[in-house]
Scaffold this motif. Structure first.
Motif, PDB file in Angstrom:
ATOM      1  N   SER A 293       0.843  -1.193   0.000  1.00  0.00           N
ATOM      2  CA  SER A 293       0.000   0.000   0.000  1.00  0.00           C
ATOM      3  C   SER A 293       0.878   1.243   0.000  1.00  0.00           C
ATOM      4  CB  SER A 293      -0.943   0.030   1.211  1.00  0.00           C
ATOM      5  OG  SER A 293      -0.215   0.166   2.413  1.00  0.00           O
ATOM      6  N   ILE A 294       0.266   2.356  -0.360  1.00  0.00           N
ATOM      7  CA  ILE A 294       0.908   3.672  -0.301  1.00  0.00           C
ATOM      8  C   ILE A 294      -0.041   4.601   0.453  1.00  0.00           C
ATOM      9  CG2 ILE A 294       2.038   5.511  -1.615  1.00  0.00           C
ATOM     10  CD1 ILE A 294       1.729   3.603  -4.104  1.00  0.00           C
ATOM     11  N   THR A 295       0.482   5.318   1.413  1.00  0.00           N
ATOM     12  CA  THR A 295      -0.330   6.300   2.125  1.00  0.00           C
ATOM     13  C   THR A 295       0.207   7.699   1.845  1.00  0.00           C
ATOM     14  OG1 THR A 295       1.000   5.926   4.125  1.00  0.00           O
ATOM     15  CG2 THR A 295      -1.100   4.760   3.952  1.00  0.00           C
ATOM     16  N   THR A 296      -0.712   8.652   1.777  1.00  0.00           N
ATOM     17  CA  THR A 296      -0.390  10.046   1.523  1.00  0.00           C
ATOM     18  C   THR A 296      -1.171  10.891   2.521  1.00  0.00           C
ATOM     19  OG1 THR A 296      -2.192  10.765   0.052  1.00  0.00           O
ATOM     20  CG2 THR A 296      -0.493   9.355  -0.922  1.00  0.00           C
ATOM     21  N   PRO A 297      -0.940  12.193   2.563  1.00  0.00           N
ATOM     22  CA  PRO A 297      -1.744  13.012   3.485  1.00  0.00           C
ATOM     23  C   PRO A 297      -3.254  12.902   3.265  1.00  0.00           C
ATOM     24  CG  PRO A 297       0.195  14.227   2.785  1.00  0.00           C
ATOM     25  CD  PRO A 297       0.177  12.964   1.976  1.00  0.00           C
ATOM     26  N   LEU A 298      -3.688  12.600   2.029  1.00  0.00           N
ATOM     27  CA  LEU A 298      -5.121  12.520   1.730  1.00  0.00           C
ATOM     28  C   LEU A 298      -5.643  11.104   1.525  1.00  0.00           C
ATOM     29  CD1 LEU A 298      -5.967  15.293  -0.949  1.00  0.00           C
ATOM     30  CD2 LEU A 298      -6.801  15.152   1.400  1.00  0.00           C
ATOM     31  N   LEU A 299      -4.788  10.189   1.062  1.00  0.00           N
ATOM     32  CA  LEU A 299      -5.266   8.949   0.468  1.00  0.00           C
ATOM     33  C   LEU A 299      -4.548   7.713   1.000  1.00  0.00           C
ATOM     34  CD1 LEU A 299      -5.075  10.112  -3.263  1.00  0.00           C
ATOM     35  CD2 LEU A 299      -7.064  10.300  -1.740  1.00  0.00           C
ATOM     36  N   GLU A 300      -5.188   6.578   0.781  1.00  0.00           N
ATOM     37  CA  GLU A 300      -4.515   5.283   0.836  1.00  0.00           C
ATOM     38  C   GLU A 300      -4.729   4.600  -0.508  1.00  0.00           C
ATOM     39  OE1 GLU A 300      -4.480   0.955   3.119  1.00  0.00           O
ATOM     40  OE2 GLU A 300      -6.202   2.297   3.373  1.00  0.00           O
ATOM     41  N   LEU A 301      -3.655   4.081  -1.087  1.00  0.00           N
ATOM     42  CA  LEU A 301      -3.727   3.255  -2.286  1.00  0.00           C
ATOM     43  C   LEU A 301      -3.350   1.844  -1.877  1.00  0.00           C
ATOM     44  CD1 LEU A 301      -3.271   6.226  -3.404  1.00  0.00           C
ATOM     45  CD2 LEU A 301      -2.336   5.110  -5.433  1.00  0.00           C
ATOM     46  N   ARG A 302      -4.206   0.871  -2.213  1.00  0.00           N
ATOM     47  CA  ARG A 302      -3.936  -0.510  -1.815  1.00  0.00           C
ATOM     48  C   ARG A 302      -4.437  -1.456  -2.885  1.00  0.00           C
ATOM     49  NH1 ARG A 302      -8.473   0.336   2.689  1.00  0.00           N
ATOM     50  NH2 ARG A 302     -10.299  -0.561   1.639  1.00  0.00           N
ATOM     51  N   LEU A 303      -3.888  -2.676  -2.891  1.00  0.00           N
ATOM     52  CA  LEU A 303      -4.416  -3.721  -3.752  1.00  0.00           C
ATOM     53  C   LEU A 303      -5.798  -4.087  -3.231  1.00  0.00           C
ATOM     54  CD1 LEU A 303      -3.113  -5.291  -6.208  1.00  0.00           C
ATOM     55  CD2 LEU A 303      -1.644  -3.724  -4.939  1.00  0.00           C
ATOM     56  N   PRO A 304      -6.784  -4.165  -4.103  1.00  0.00           N
ATOM     57  CA  PRO A 304      -8.153  -4.308  -3.622  1.00  0.00           C
ATOM     58  C   PRO A 304      -8.491  -5.707  -3.140  1.00  0.00           C
ATOM     59  CG  PRO A 304      -8.109  -4.269  -6.015  1.00  0.00           C
ATOM     60  CD  PRO A 304      -6.713  -3.954  -5.561  1.00  0.00           C
ATOM     61  N   SER A 305      -9.316  -5.756  -2.095  1.00  0.00           N
ATOM     62  CA  SER A 305     -10.023  -6.976  -1.731  1.00  0.00           C
ATOM     63  C   SER A 305     -11.227  -7.129  -2.655  1.00  0.00           C
ATOM     64  CB  SER A 305     -10.486  -6.888  -0.275  1.00  0.00           C
ATOM     65  OG  SER A 305     -11.492  -5.880  -0.158  1.00  0.00           O
ATOM     66  N   LEU A 306     -11.920  -8.257  -2.548  1.00  0.00           N
ATOM     67  CA  LEU A 306     -13.127  -8.431  -3.361  1.00  0.00           C
ATOM     68  C   LEU A 306     -14.188  -7.398  -2.979  1.00  0.00           C
ATOM     69  CD1 LEU A 306     -13.428 -12.314  -3.564  1.00  0.00           C
ATOM     70  CD2 LEU A 306     -12.460 -10.732  -5.252  1.00  0.00           C
ATOM     71  N   ASP A 307     -14.291  -7.066  -1.701  1.00  0.00           N
ATOM     72  CA  ASP A 307     -15.243  -6.029  -1.285  1.00  0.00           C
ATOM     73  C   ASP A 307     -14.845  -4.673  -1.852  1.00  0.00           C
ATOM     74  OD1 ASP A 307     -16.870  -7.772   0.101  1.00  0.00           O
ATOM     75  OD2 ASP A 307     -15.914  -7.394   2.048  1.00  0.00           O
ATOM     76  N   ASP A 308     -13.540  -4.385  -1.874  1.00  0.00           N
ATOM     77  CA  ASP A 308     -13.072  -3.133  -2.473  1.00  0.00           C
ATOM     78  C   ASP A 308     -13.452  -3.068  -3.948  1.00  0.00           C
ATOM     79  OD1 ASP A 308     -11.895  -2.292  -0.094  1.00  0.00           O
ATOM     80  OD2 ASP A 308      -9.889  -2.984  -0.662  1.00  0.00           O
TER      81      ASP A 308
END
Length: 211
Positions: free
Chosen positions: A10-25
């Motif tokens: 994952s990557i985190t920023t001041p505004l966001l999280e970017l992650r590999l998605p789960s099936l729910d995502d």
């Protein structure tokens, strides 16, 4: 997941999280696709997947990610993150490469749910994968391409310091349309504070890099 460490990346920023998605995502991302990504009568994508009924857009969103998971190899890969803003999945940001261990070059592509546009999210999610590319993977170049009438995408690209790298003519729904290519060299990249990469080391062999 022990045998697929990309799910922990994952990557985190001041505004966001970017992650590999789960099936729910992915289900929530498909909802963004059904709600709409751009105005009617405009097509920003090389493959016009949004020119379909809402249910078909949802299915194609899921299938795209399933294909990316299944086809990933050290010689050619695509990592497609979901973008989380204020607890909601708002879009997707991808980073791709071919023979990265040799070329040290990545490309990027993304889309953002229409109701979340105009909030600075598109710029920050691109900054996030550039941070992964340059700070995490040791890339030399990042490239991107957009149709010349896709003003929001071009604005993000220019804001981040890319240099023009030529044009390409495409068949866009039966008509010629010009895209503008851009390239960002590592030396011209400006690192942003507050961006962090998590759990990358175990992923490197999957991308053709030493662990």
């Amino acid at each position: 997941m022990r045998n697929w460490p990309l799910f922990d990346l994952s990557i985190t920023t001041p505004l966001l999280e970017l992650r590999l998605p789960s099936l729910d995502d992915l289900d929530e991302l498909a909802d963004r696709a059904t709600e709409g990504v751009h105005e009617a009568g405009f097509m920003p994508f090389f493959f016009p997947w949004t020119d379909a009924e809402p249910a078909e857009r949802a299915r194609s969103t899921l299938q795209y990610h399933f294909r990316a998971w299944g086809s990933l190899a050290p010689e050619k890969w695509s990592i497609d993150f979901v973008v989380v803003y204020d607890g909601q999945i708002v879009g997707t940001q991808g980073i791709t490469a071919t023979s990265f261990a040799v070329t040290r070059e990545v490309g990027t592509g993304s889309w953002l749910g229409q109701r979340f546009q105009g909030k600075g999210i598109g710029t920050e999610m691109r900054r996030a994968v550039l941070h992964l590319a340059f700070a995490g993977l040791g890339a030399r170049y990042a490239t991107t391409e957009a149709f010349e009438d896709n003003n929001p995408s071009l604005a993000v690209t220019r804001k981040l310091g890319y240099q023009e790298d030529g044009i390409t003519v495409h068949d866009r729904q039966g008509r010629p349309a010009v895209t503008r290519r851009f390239r960002l060299a590592r030396e011209e990249w400006a690192e942003s504070p507050g961006f962090e990469i998590h759990n990358l080391a175990a992923c490197l062999p999957l991308l053709g890099l030493p662990g």
